[in-house]
Design an enzyme around this catalytic site. Sequence first.
Site, short mmCIF file in Angstrom:
data_model
loop_
_atom_site.label_atom_id
_atom_site.label_comp_id
_atom_site.label_asym_id
_atom_site.label_seq_id
_atom_site.Cartn_x
_atom_site.Cartn_y
_atom_site.Cartn_z
N ASP A 104 -0.08 -18.19 2.61
CA ASP A 104 -1.15 -19.13 2.26
C ASP A 104 -1.25 -20.24 3.30
O ASP A 104 -2.36 -20.61 3.73
CB ASP A 104 -0.94 -19.70 0.85
N ASP A 115 -3.65 -7.24 6.45
CA ASP A 115 -5.00 -6.72 6.21
C ASP A 115 -5.97 -7.88 5.99
O ASP A 115 -7.06 -7.93 6.57
CB ASP A 115 -4.96 -5.81 4.99
N ASP A 137 -8.81 -9.81 9.00
CA ASP A 137 -10.24 -10.01 8.78
C ASP A 137 -10.63 -11.47 9.00
O ASP A 137 -11.68 -11.77 9.58
CB ASP A 137 -10.63 -9.57 7.37
N LYS A 151 6.13 -14.42 2.09
CA LYS A 151 5.82 -15.08 0.81
C LYS A 151 7.09 -15.07 -0.03
O LYS A 151 7.08 -14.80 -1.23
CB LYS A 151 4.67 -14.37 0.09
N TYR A 169 0.83 -1.21 0.00
CA TYR A 169 0.00 0.00 0.00
C TYR A 169 0.86 1.26 0.00
O TYR A 169 0.46 2.31 0.50
CB TYR A 169 -0.93 0.02 1.22
#
Length: 358
Positions: free
Chosen positions: A222, A246, A250, A189, A138
């Site tokens: 993942d 982010d 959630d 990752k 971001y």
Amino acid sequence: MPKSYRIAAIPGDGIGIEVVAAGVEVLTALAERAGFGIAFDHFDWGSDYYKRHGVMMPADGLARIKDHDAIFFGAVGAPDVPDHLTLWGLRLAICQPFDQYANVRPTRVLPGITSPLRGVAGPELDWVIVRENSEGEYAGVGGRVHRGLPEEVATDVSMMTRAGVARIMRFAFRLAQSRPRKFLTVVTKSNAQRHAMVMWDEIAAEVAAEFPDVAWDKMLVDAMTVRMTLKPESLDTIVATNLHADILSDLAAALAGSIGIAPTANINPEGHYPSMFEPIHGSAFDITGKGIANPVGTFWSATMMLDHLGETEAAARLMRAIERVTADPALHTPDLGGTARTRDVTEAVIQAVRGDNA
């Protein structure tokens, strides 16, 4: 002489307006009970402001809130304004200039709330997710050329700096060090993103050497979703990039029972700028104005704000009040399967705060 705090209240959009109003009520009652002063300056910035003025907040907006002790934020986003305009025009326009680089999201199963995970009664899921909040995916670096043509190109560049990664790693290790288990999981990752995320891994290992009392491990993002759902008890403190955290936070909120109860702190750890506290549920225009928004995420965010301000006893009193209220199914809002209204939950928390003698 009792301390006094000046808070910038920015309700924003949708149910943000409703839950911030509830939060202000609760914090005012709590301040009276705990014996400190609290004053709120209200700012009507958001999508309605954008429709009137063409910007989400005025040009001098940051100057108007930079000297507040903290920022109490609701939500941003409206169905008739593009999401990238609302997010970059308000929330990120505060987080980034104020260098609120540590986004902290605690997650646990509160009393009376049922996790959708089988075998999770409560203590098995008690996490804090640390999200790098200033760069990464971001960062805002990129652009579009040849718009509308067949050869149109759009890029978003994930920018990670050694300084940015090192400071969020140190923050996460310190937080893990302060918790009973002293255990951190670094999300990565680096098998696919072979430059920035490899640097992320290398810096994690370097910083870990500064914290010999903190155990840590590493998970690909993942695989992390699998571990969160199948082995929640194996996790404690978690650190991840802006995008990865982010998404994972959630998921964490849903696993704890509802995104409506999840809190967030956007922290400038050095205290050069005010930090900002908000629920993570968003503007939720599908229930706006119905009086059924769950204010618990806002109240929990308020406890984080109080902790940040050094009012630890008041924060604990508010958290006890929240837990007493969530323990009562009659006070569950529709997102928790109940029929209670925002007003019911707010009044019950205020009553619990005033009656708390622990």
